[in-house]
Design an enzyme around this catalytic site. Structure first.
Site, short mmCIF file in Angstrom:
data_model
loop_
_atom_site.label_atom_id
_atom_site.label_comp_id
_atom_site.label_asym_id
_atom_site.label_seq_id
_atom_site.Cartn_x
_atom_site.Cartn_y
_atom_site.Cartn_z
N ASP A 21 41.21 45.46 40.17
CA ASP A 21 41.88 46.78 39.54
C ASP A 21 43.56 46.82 39.71
O ASP A 21 44.14 45.88 40.01
CB ASP A 21 41.57 48.18 40.50
N PHE A 22 43.97 47.59 39.47
CA PHE A 22 45.69 47.85 39.48
C PHE A 22 46.53 47.58 40.58
O PHE A 22 47.44 46.91 40.86
CB PHE A 22 46.51 48.86 39.05
#
Length: 132
Positions: A21-22
């Site tokens: 994910d980020f």
């Protein structure tokens, strides 16, 4: 890289950036892919090529999967998936798997899954595919 010792296979993987994910943490559903690939590597290591079995009419289907998460994997981590398998009374295959980072102690996650072989008509194949 995979290494078979007795009844356990050690498969090595590296976290790819697109699996995160980020925040750089592996997305939880990606662990299914890691465990799945390690199951296939285990079966291949004991002489069960799933493509050959499929062409012969036997398909391995996952019946149950339970994953427990303890510590996150992050981008570029190198880790091992250990895979052990037993056959239960219903002739299903029970896979017990663990993910451990290469340079750290302790489990990252664990998986318990059950799979069985079915023919093209969806009937369970009770005998003769694999024995452990």
């Amino acid at each position: 890289m995979a290494k078979l010792t007795k009844d356990r296979l050690f498969s090595e993987f590296r976290v790819r950036h697109h699996e995160c994910d980020f925040g750089g943490v592996v997305y939880h559903a990606i662990y299914c892919n890691y465990f799945d690939q390690a199951r296939y590597e285990f079966l291949r290591s004991v002489g069960a090529d799933l493509d050959t079995l499929r062409r012969g009419g036997a398909n391995l289907l996952l019946l149950r999967s339970d994953i427990r998460y303890f510590k996150p994997l992050i981008a570029d981590d190198i880790f091992f998936v250990t895979t052990e398998v037993t056959q239960n009374q219903e002739n299903d295959f029970e896979f017990r798997q663990n993910i451990v980072k290469r340079d750290e102690e302790g489990l990252t996650s664990t998986s318990f899954s059950v799979a069985a072989f079915f023919d093209k008509e969806g009937r369970k194949i009770e005998r003769g595919i694999l024995r452990f």
